[in-house]
Structure formats: C-alpha cells, structure tokens
Design a protein around this motif. Sequence first.
Motif, short mmCIF file in Angstrom:
data_model
loop_
_atom_site.label_atom_id
_atom_site.label_comp_id
_atom_site.label_asym_id
_atom_site.label_seq_id
_atom_site.Cartn_x
_atom_site.Cartn_y
_atom_site.Cartn_z
N ASP A 1 -18.60 16.70 53.69
CA ASP A 1 -19.51 17.73 54.23
C ASP A 1 -20.26 18.45 53.12
O ASP A 1 -21.42 18.83 53.30
N ALA B 1 -5.58 18.64 50.08
CA ALA B 1 -6.23 17.34 50.30
C ALA B 1 -6.66 16.72 48.98
O ALA B 1 -6.54 15.50 48.77
N SER C 1 -10.31 26.57 51.24
CA SER C 1 -11.70 26.29 51.62
C SER C 1 -12.49 25.52 50.57
O SER C 1 -13.62 25.10 50.85
N PRO D 1 -12.05 13.70 52.28
CA PRO D 1 -12.50 13.92 53.64
C PRO D 1 -12.48 15.37 54.13
O PRO D 1 -13.20 15.71 55.06
N GLU D 2 -11.68 16.21 53.50
CA GLU D 2 -11.58 17.58 53.99
C GLU D 2 -11.41 18.55 52.82
O GLU D 2 -10.98 18.15 51.74
N PRO D 3 -11.74 19.83 53.03
CA PRO D 3 -11.63 20.81 51.96
C PRO D 3 -10.19 21.19 51.68
O PRO D 3 -9.29 20.92 52.46
N ALA E 1 -14.56 23.13 48.51
CA ALA E 1 -15.20 21.88 48.90
C ALA E 1 -15.96 21.23 47.75
O ALA E 1 -16.52 20.15 47.90
N THR F 1 -16.16 17.42 49.08
CA THR F 1 -15.89 16.91 50.42
C THR F 1 -17.12 16.17 50.90
O THR F 1 -18.24 16.37 50.39
#
Length: 114
Positions: A53, A89, A29, A83-85, A31, A51
């Motif tokens: 987000d 990545a 998770s 781009p993603e947690p 980020a 991230t």
Amino acid sequence: MGATDPYVTITEPTFVARFLLGPDTTEESVANVDAFVDLPDGSSWALTIFTVDEVRRLLARWKETGEVADGSYFWAVDQLIVPEPGVPAMTTAIRELVRSGEIVSAGVRCEDPG
C-alpha cells in the motif's frame, strides 16, 4: 525505543534488526522504514522496507506531483516489500531472508566502520 534511541530493536537468535522509525510512526503502523540487520558472523545489511500500500501511495503521489516520470515506476536498491504494515510483519520477512540466506541478495552490505 528510548528517548535518545531512534531505533526499535528486535533481537532473535539468528539476527538483530534495528528499525529506524520516524517520530510520527509507531511499531504497528510503520509502512516505510530503513532497517539494519546484524548477523552473528559480524556482517550488517541495510534494507528499506515498504508495504504494498505504501508503494501504491507513493506512485499515486508522484503521479500528482510529476515526480519519477509522473509515478511511472518505483525502485530502490535495497527494497523489501511486505504485505502489511508493522514491525512484526517486517521481522517475519527478515527472519525468512536470514534463514534462506537471501539477505545477502536483498540487502546492501554495510561497510565495517573499523
């Protein structure tokens, strides 16, 4: 990540990456994390990885709190946005930075303590 080791360490042939996860963050998770990338030549590079987000969330929070000119901008010297947690990545991005040599531009070189 052991009880006394705050880092999640990923070892690959071309680098070792250490992610400093907070106590309430998981490898899946995360980020927003500080990471240190050690290369075979002995150099070490610091990155702060976010991230997309997470950047959006921070800007929205700052708009509400009035910080950073009401969330009108975001910056970090050693910033890397993915781009993603998750550590996987982030490791993919680090792998490409090392492969391309761009780690020396994206990261901040850590001083040799010796």
